[in-house]
Design an enzyme around this catalytic site. Sequence first.
Site, PDB file in Angstrom:
ATOM      1  N   ASP A 136       9.583  -6.883  -6.366  1.00 49.79           N
ATOM      2  CA  ASP A 136       7.915  -7.913  -5.880  1.00 49.79           C
ATOM      3  C   ASP A 136       7.740  -8.515  -6.631  1.00 49.79           C
ATOM      4  O   ASP A 136       7.099  -8.608  -7.207  1.00 49.79           O
ATOM      5  CB  ASP A 136       6.691  -6.632  -6.110  1.00 49.79           C
ATOM      6  CG  ASP A 136       5.985  -6.629  -4.373  1.00 49.79           C
ATOM      7  OD1 ASP A 136       5.833  -8.669  -4.758  1.00 49.79           O
ATOM      8  OD2 ASP A 136       5.340  -6.344  -4.151  1.00 49.79           O
ATOM      9  N   ASP A 179      13.545   5.493   9.735  1.00 49.01           N
ATOM     10  CA  ASP A 179      12.798   5.819  10.486  1.00 49.01           C
ATOM     11  C   ASP A 179      12.409   5.300  11.197  1.00 49.01           C
ATOM     12  O   ASP A 179      12.010   4.568  12.367  1.00 49.01           O
ATOM     13  CB  ASP A 179      11.603   5.869   9.607  1.00 49.01           C
ATOM     14  CG  ASP A 179      10.495   6.282  10.480  1.00 49.01           C
ATOM     15  OD1 ASP A 179      10.143   7.721  11.537  1.00 49.01           O
ATOM     16  OD2 ASP A 179       8.802   5.736  10.838  1.00 49.01           O
ATOM     17  N   GLU A 230      15.028  -0.178  19.029  1.00 51.03           N
ATOM     18  CA  GLU A 230      14.009   1.732  19.594  1.00 51.03           C
ATOM     19  C   GLU A 230      13.327   1.672  21.013  1.00 51.03           C
ATOM     20  O   GLU A 230      12.724   0.707  21.317  1.00 51.03           O
ATOM     21  CB  GLU A 230      12.726   0.950  19.237  1.00 51.03           C
ATOM     22  CG  GLU A 230      12.733   1.367  16.988  1.00 51.03           C
ATOM     23  CD  GLU A 230      11.925   0.996  16.008  1.00 51.03           C
ATOM     24  OE1 GLU A 230      10.632   1.712  16.609  1.00 51.03           O
ATOM     25  OE2 GLU A 230      12.064   1.097  15.016  1.00 51.03           O
ATOM     26  N   ALA A 240       4.252   8.004   9.790  1.00 48.24           N
ATOM     27  CA  ALA A 240       2.784   7.303  10.010  1.00 48.24           C
ATOM     28  C   ALA A 240       1.541   8.521  11.121  1.00 48.24           C
ATOM     29  O   ALA A 240       0.769   8.789  10.820  1.00 48.24           O
ATOM     30  CB  ALA A 240       2.342   6.349   9.781  1.00 48.24           C
ATOM     31  N   ALA A 254      10.087   1.373   6.516  1.00 49.81           N
ATOM     32  CA  ALA A 254       9.376   0.030   6.892  1.00 49.81           C
ATOM     33  C   ALA A 254       9.482  -0.336   7.520  1.00 49.81           C
ATOM     34  O   ALA A 254       8.414  -0.516   8.460  1.00 49.81           O
ATOM     35  CB  ALA A 254       9.135  -0.688   4.984  1.00 49.81           C
ATOM     36  N   ARG A 255      10.539  -1.082   7.478  1.00 47.80           N
ATOM     37  CA  ARG A 255      10.874  -2.262   8.830  1.00 47.80           C
ATOM     38  C   ARG A 255      12.804  -1.802   8.762  1.00 47.80           C
ATOM     39  O   ARG A 255      12.628  -2.767   8.103  1.00 47.80           O
ATOM     40  CB  ARG A 255      10.210  -3.924   8.463  1.00 47.80           C
ATOM     41  CG  ARG A 255       8.622  -3.394   8.794  1.00 47.80           C
ATOM     42  CD  ARG A 255       7.772  -4.643   7.824  1.00 47.80           C
ATOM     43  NE  ARG A 255       6.826  -4.550   8.445  1.00 47.80           N
ATOM     44  CZ  ARG A 255       5.932  -3.621   7.804  1.00 47.80           C
ATOM     45  NH1 ARG A 255       6.305  -3.233   6.360  1.00 47.80           N
ATOM     46  NH2 ARG A 255       4.580  -4.248   7.863  1.00 47.80           N
ATOM     47  N   HIS A 298      10.646   6.980  14.138  1.00 44.48           N
ATOM     48  CA  HIS A 298       9.574   5.756  13.467  1.00 44.48           C
ATOM     49  C   HIS A 298       8.712   6.923  13.795  1.00 44.48           C
ATOM     50  O   HIS A 298       7.110   6.799  14.403  1.00 44.48           O
ATOM     51  CB  HIS A 298       9.986   5.001  14.356  1.00 44.48           C
ATOM     52  CG  HIS A 298       8.673   3.780  13.643  1.00 44.48           C
ATOM     53  ND1 HIS A 298       9.535   2.471  14.422  1.00 44.48           N
ATOM     54  CD2 HIS A 298       7.642   3.394  13.252  1.00 44.48           C
ATOM     55  CE1 HIS A 298       8.486   1.103  13.767  1.00 44.48           C
ATOM     56  NE2 HIS A 298       7.695   2.089  12.747  1.00 44.48           N
ATOM     57  N   ARG A 352       0.615  -1.094   0.000  1.00 44.01           N
ATOM     58  CA  ARG A 352       0.096   0.200  -0.379  1.00 44.01           C
ATOM     59  C   ARG A 352       0.913   1.315   0.260  1.00 44.01           C
ATOM     60  O   ARG A 352       0.702   2.043  -0.709  1.00 44.01           O
ATOM     61  CB  ARG A 352      -0.828   0.180   1.059  1.00 44.01           C
ATOM     62  CG  ARG A 352      -2.430  -1.092   1.373  1.00 44.01           C
ATOM     63  CD  ARG A 352      -2.742  -0.598   2.374  1.00 44.01           C
ATOM     64  NE  ARG A 352      -2.197  -0.919   4.359  1.00 44.01           N
ATOM     65  CZ  ARG A 352      -2.330  -2.708   4.426  1.00 44.01           C
ATOM     66  NH1 ARG A 352      -2.429  -2.900   4.225  1.00 44.01           N
ATOM     67  NH2 ARG A 352      -0.748  -2.268   5.626  1.00 44.01           N
TER      68      ARG A 352
END
Length: 355
Positions: free
Chosen positions: A205, A289, A294, A316, A265-266, A313, A185
């Site tokens: 992908d 990020d 963390e 969003a 993302a991660r 982080h 997304r």
Amino acid sequence: MTGSGDRPPAGGGPVTPPGRGRRPVTVVSVSAPLRAQFFPDRIGDRLTTITDATPVDDHAALTGVDLAPLLARAEVLVTSWGVPRLDAALLDRAPALRLVAHTGASVKPFVTPELFARGVAVTQAGQGMARSVAEVALAFTLALLHRTHRFDHALRAGTSWDRAEQAPPRHEILGCPVGVVGASRTGRAYLELVRALGAEVSVYDPTLSVADAARLGVRLVGLDDLLAGSRVVALHAPTLPETRHLLGARELALMPDGAGLVNTARSWLVDEAALVAELSGGRLDAALDVFDDEPLPTGHPLRALPNVLLTPHQAAGTVQGRRRQGEIVVDEIVRYLAGRPLVHAVTPDLLARTG
């Protein structure tokens, strides 16, 4: 119309509503500051109108004694980050539970097979975060291309003006080769933004078809080709066993001198030790990020590198994104009440394929 005692099917099929005109008991396990962001004004009004909602500030209360009578009657559980795993022991305390609506994206940390086995539907609000994260990834991309992070580091460190002016070559995004790892997304929202500014986008992908790539206006390539041919690489892939350290020392070495890595993302996707080693040499730049640890320790080497842009982080966390997440949750509860399919349902199969 069936009564509330009938359990809904797991996943995205129609869910059995609790009965027309009746407000389901709902536990909103979301801290007060986050509730104010997710459910402000009319969104909060909708939630309290359609449900008999009780806010819970501390997730630990879900396993405590005080909340037991309420939890036993709860049909809907609204969750946020840090909620405990919904295992058999906790679900035994919530025999009436029919729907779990998560205000975030990934439900992997707390959703268990037992939840699906009991026929509880699960939904999440990740779509609401996509635009916010994509915009931060775009901001990171522009910063890396124009080396603004290097200039900022130099001036804040007291470097002389002449030395602060020095930086690797800078580039515009127009015509820039940008690689996107993961047409998620957020990945799709990001590629739409960079394409609108004139970037030439390639995507890696394994789940994306050539036809899908063509519809998105991007070129589908292998990972090695993407890394070797991109001035900026943006990560938007899910957390899966096969994506663990997708980018290690070998892959990072494929990136051209002066290229930039964007990760909103991660941290799972990158071997952080290998990334630190590569960045320490100054050959690559990065904007990050997400991190293995963390909060990021104060003595972490990433904090001291002038070619790295860091945020805690928070990609969003926009006002608009949080509102969208709350709206998605309320809309999904409305669908549950009407017995309609959930738009953002998480099924066991989907959970296995996404992060």
